[in-house]
Scaffold this motif. Structure first.
Motif, mmCIF file in Angstrom:
data_model
loop_
_atom_site.group_PDB
_atom_site.id
_atom_site.type_symbol
_atom_site.label_atom_id
_atom_site.label_comp_id
_atom_site.label_asym_id
_atom_site.label_seq_id
_atom_site.Cartn_x
_atom_site.Cartn_y
_atom_site.Cartn_z
ATOM 1 N N LEU A 1 15.809 31.701 -9.250
ATOM 2 C CA LEU A 1 16.204 31.489 -10.640
ATOM 3 C C LEU A 1 15.023 31.230 -11.568
ATOM 4 N N ALA A 2 13.854 30.935 -11.045
ATOM 5 C CA ALA A 2 12.700 30.604 -11.877
ATOM 6 C C ALA A 2 12.348 31.721 -12.872
ATOM 7 N N PRO A 3 12.310 32.999 -12.476
ATOM 8 C CA PRO A 3 12.005 34.036 -13.464
ATOM 9 C C PRO A 3 13.065 34.149 -14.556
ATOM 10 N N LEU A 4 14.322 33.929 -14.199
ATOM 11 C CA LEU A 4 15.371 33.995 -15.214
ATOM 12 C C LEU A 4 15.223 32.874 -16.231
ATOM 13 N N ILE A 5 14.886 31.709 -15.774
ATOM 14 C CA ILE A 5 14.706 30.583 -16.686
ATOM 15 C C ILE A 5 13.496 30.819 -17.583
ATOM 16 N N ALA A 6 12.430 31.354 -17.026
ATOM 17 C CA ALA A 6 11.237 31.632 -17.821
ATOM 18 C C ALA A 6 11.511 32.730 -18.837
ATOM 19 N N PHE A 7 12.279 33.731 -18.470
ATOM 20 C CA PHE A 7 12.607 34.808 -19.394
ATOM 21 C C PHE A 7 13.491 34.292 -20.522
ATOM 22 N N ALA A 8 14.400 33.395 -20.226
ATOM 23 C CA ALA A 8 15.282 32.849 -21.247
ATOM 24 C C ALA A 8 14.515 31.959 -22.215
ATOM 25 N N ALA A 9 13.461 31.319 -21.758
ATOM 26 C CA ALA A 9 12.687 30.429 -22.607
ATOM 27 C C ALA A 9 11.619 31.166 -23.407
ATOM 28 N N LYS A 10 11.443 32.451 -23.151
ATOM 29 C CA LYS A 10 10.414 33.225 -23.839
ATOM 30 C C LYS A 10 10.759 33.339 -25.318
ATOM 31 N N GLU A 11 9.753 33.121 -26.164
ATOM 32 C CA GLU A 11 9.960 33.229 -27.590
ATOM 33 C C GLU A 11 9.987 34.699 -27.995
ATOM 34 N N ASP A 12 10.652 34.972 -29.090
ATOM 35 C CA ASP A 12 10.648 36.326 -29.623
ATOM 36 C C ASP A 12 9.258 36.648 -30.134
#
Length: 83
Positions: A20-31
């Motif tokens: 789940l770590a990549p999904l969480i990092a992708f969700a936290a990525k700024e536009d």
């Protein structure tokens, strides 16, 4: 000692967290459209952006320092200071 059942659960929790770590990092990525808040850019009435910079000078500096470091490896260890 950890009981076998607890060890199995711990293994599943760690696996789940790693997946789940990549999904969480992708969700936290700024536009990319959002601008980073910087003190130098505040107070302007229009949108001000910093110019895109390159990392070429940093790589050239690293290469130059690497050449100097490698050159010291090939110095004669038995040389005198009377050269």
């Amino acid at each position: 000692m950890i009981a076998p059942m607890k060890y199995r659960l711990l293994k599943w929790y760690v696996t789940f967290a790693v997946l789940l770590a990549p999904l969480i990092a992708f969700a936290a990525k700024e536009d990319e459209d959002t601008q980073k808040l910087e003190g130098r850019l505040e107070g302007y009435s229009t949108t001000v952006r910093l110019p895109n910079s390159s990392t070429a000078l940093a790589y050239l500096l690293i290469c130059f320092l690497g050449v100097i470091a490698l050159a010291t490896l090939f110095k004669n260890a038995k040389r005198t200071h009377l050269d």
